[in-house]
Design a protein around this motif. Sequence first.
Motif, PDB file in Angstrom:
ATOM      1  N   MET A 124       0.836  -1.197   0.000  1.00  0.00           N
ATOM      2  CA  MET A 124       0.000   0.000   0.000  1.00  0.00           C
ATOM      3  C   MET A 124       0.878   1.257   0.000  1.00  0.00           C
ATOM      4  O   MET A 124       0.625   2.206  -0.755  1.00  0.00           O
ATOM      5  N   VAL A 125       1.912   1.270   0.833  1.00  0.00           N
ATOM      6  CA  VAL A 125       2.797   2.427   0.907  1.00  0.00           C
ATOM      7  C   VAL A 125       3.543   2.611  -0.418  1.00  0.00           C
ATOM      8  O   VAL A 125       3.728   3.736  -0.899  1.00  0.00           O
ATOM      9  N   GLY A 126       3.957   1.509  -1.044  1.00  0.00           N
ATOM     10  CA  GLY A 126       4.569   1.610  -2.360  1.00  0.00           C
ATOM     11  C   GLY A 126       3.619   2.209  -3.383  1.00  0.00           C
ATOM     12  O   GLY A 126       4.015   3.027  -4.222  1.00  0.00           O
ATOM     13  N   GLY A 127       2.362   1.831  -3.306  1.00  0.00           N
ATOM     14  CA  GLY A 127       1.384   2.285  -4.284  1.00  0.00           C
ATOM     15  C   GLY A 127       1.069   3.761  -4.228  1.00  0.00           C
ATOM     16  O   GLY A 127       0.609   4.338  -5.217  1.00  0.00           O
ATOM     17  N   GLY A 133       5.116  15.636  -2.097  1.00  0.00           N
ATOM     18  CA  GLY A 133       5.179  16.146  -0.741  1.00  0.00           C
ATOM     19  C   GLY A 133       5.348  15.062   0.298  1.00  0.00           C
ATOM     20  O   GLY A 133       5.601  13.898  -0.005  1.00  0.00           O
ATOM     21  N   SER A 134       5.177  15.431   1.553  1.00  0.00           N
ATOM     22  CA  SER A 134       5.406  14.536   2.685  1.00  0.00           C
ATOM     23  C   SER A 134       4.161  13.725   2.999  1.00  0.00           C
ATOM     24  O   SER A 134       3.052  14.255   2.993  1.00  0.00           O
ATOM     25  N   GLY A 167      11.399   2.816   8.111  1.00  0.00           N
ATOM     26  CA  GLY A 167      12.776   2.769   7.640  1.00  0.00           C
ATOM     27  C   GLY A 167      13.763   2.258   8.657  1.00  0.00           C
ATOM     28  O   GLY A 167      14.962   2.567   8.581  1.00  0.00           O
ATOM     29  N   GLN A 168      13.295   1.428   9.605  1.00  0.00           N
ATOM     30  CA  GLN A 168      14.152   0.994  10.703  1.00  0.00           C
ATOM     31  C   GLN A 168      14.689  -0.425  10.538  1.00  0.00           C
ATOM     32  O   GLN A 168      15.480  -0.877  11.371  1.00  0.00           O
ATOM     33  N   CYS A 169      14.275  -1.120   9.488  1.00  0.00           N
ATOM     34  CA  CYS A 169      14.778  -2.471   9.238  1.00  0.00           C
ATOM     35  C   CYS A 169      14.385  -2.915   7.828  1.00  0.00           C
ATOM     36  O   CYS A 169      13.584  -2.255   7.163  1.00  0.00           O
ATOM     37  N   GLU A 182       9.965   5.523   2.614  1.00  0.00           N
ATOM     38  CA  GLU A 182       9.846   5.401   4.052  1.00  0.00           C
ATOM     39  C   GLU A 182       9.038   6.566   4.622  1.00  0.00           C
ATOM     40  O   GLU A 182       9.084   7.680   4.107  1.00  0.00           O
ATOM     41  N   ILE A 183       8.304   6.281   5.678  1.00  0.00           N
ATOM     42  CA  ILE A 183       7.567   7.305   6.416  1.00  0.00           C
ATOM     43  C   ILE A 183       8.231   7.425   7.781  1.00  0.00           C
ATOM     44  O   ILE A 183       8.135   6.514   8.602  1.00  0.00           O
ATOM     45  N   PRO A 184       8.937   8.525   8.042  1.00  0.00           N
ATOM     46  CA  PRO A 184       9.695   8.629   9.296  1.00  0.00           C
ATOM     47  C   PRO A 184       8.797   8.515  10.524  1.00  0.00           C
ATOM     48  O   PRO A 184       7.591   8.800  10.472  1.00  0.00           O
ATOM     49  N   GLU A 185       9.410   8.102  11.616  1.00  0.00           N
ATOM     50  CA  GLU A 185       8.659   7.866  12.852  1.00  0.00           C
ATOM     51  C   GLU A 185       7.881   9.091  13.301  1.00  0.00           C
ATOM     52  O   GLU A 185       6.773   8.966  13.844  1.00  0.00           O
ATOM     53  N   ASP A 186       8.399  10.299  13.064  1.00  0.00           N
ATOM     54  CA  ASP A 186       7.687  11.484  13.530  1.00  0.00           C
ATOM     55  C   ASP A 186       6.472  11.813  12.658  1.00  0.00           C
ATOM     56  O   ASP A 186       5.754  12.761  12.932  1.00  0.00           O
ATOM     57  N   ARG A 187       6.243  10.993  11.611  1.00  0.00           N
ATOM     58  CA  ARG A 187       5.046  11.153  10.793  1.00  0.00           C
ATOM     59  C   ARG A 187       4.127   9.942  10.911  1.00  0.00           C
ATOM     60  O   ARG A 187       3.322   9.669  10.017  1.00  0.00           O
TER      61      ARG A 187
END
Length: 330
Positions: A124-127, A133-134, A167-169, A182-187
């Motif tokens: 889903m995230v790939g799609g 934007g962010s 993006g942690q593994c 990747e979607i950073p942890e703060d998002r």
Amino acid sequence: MAEDTRIPQPLSLIAHPYVMGTRSPHPFNFRFGDGTRALFAEDQAPKAVRSVFNDVEVKFIEDADEPREQRMGTGNDTYFLYAGDQMARTLLQNIRLAEVVAEARGRGRIPIASIGICSSALGMVGGIGDAQGSIGMVWFDCHTDAHTPETSPNGFFDGMPVSIIAGQCWENYRRKIPGFREIPEDRIVSVGLQSLFDSHGPTQQRTVGTLVHKPTIEALGFQGAMINALDDLRKRCDQVYVHIDADVLDTSVLSASALVSSGGLAPGEVAHSLDWIAERFEILAVAFSAFDPHADPRGCGVLVPLVRHAALAAAKSRASRTSAWGSDRG
């Protein structure tokens, strides 16, 4: 002829009936693929969504089975995916899901998916990776799904998707999925997480992102905790992927599988959350996961209205960005 008053915003209902790389029952008897088929059967979610939208297509992904030898690669890194390899099959199926979601978005459609299990969120995230934007993520789940191979007590891959998305593994693995960003942890906002407080649940769980769970809900109330988290998220992004694991619902409403804990959310709390999200963000896609129809006969009756509500919220969120229901923005 009476005027069609249904919403013209085009939707794609995408069914991905795979569990840990296969459509067959898992050795642990996880039958979430059956849940995908039940939820997106023509007389269930498609009928409910078509009652309010006039352009709804249903796509079942049926071409990512293990017996077919598939060839993939990036650059000179070309390799074979062999039948029987769970990780290879899971990757192949996420690649196919990403392609289908991206293709729907490319035609200006909003993807609303039913995915067998939470690791399919990688597809889903790939799609949605084509979005400008962010991007943030709101993850509803009974479990944290935030382990890494180093922290997991049992190596269960489906206990890691939030960490992978953050993006942690699994860096090389996730980057094989087309469009994956990747979607950073703060998002990331993680909602529910009732298994953290279940004496019979996992004893070790890692968390990622802003948490809307028992302590914050007790301190602020559910609405206050959600709105605080969403307002904070809005400082960093204006688009989100929404993931709803059926086990986030309280067991008094639905026991979505054998892996549930009491103390979850009411359907109304999930519905209100979708509205609050739509008021602040464009919802790029929504996925419902991990529903076993054999575990509880109430499943479709509870989840179909939420699928319909998610479609309405996503369409409203897009309309608020474009000031018209009929925009074909992808």
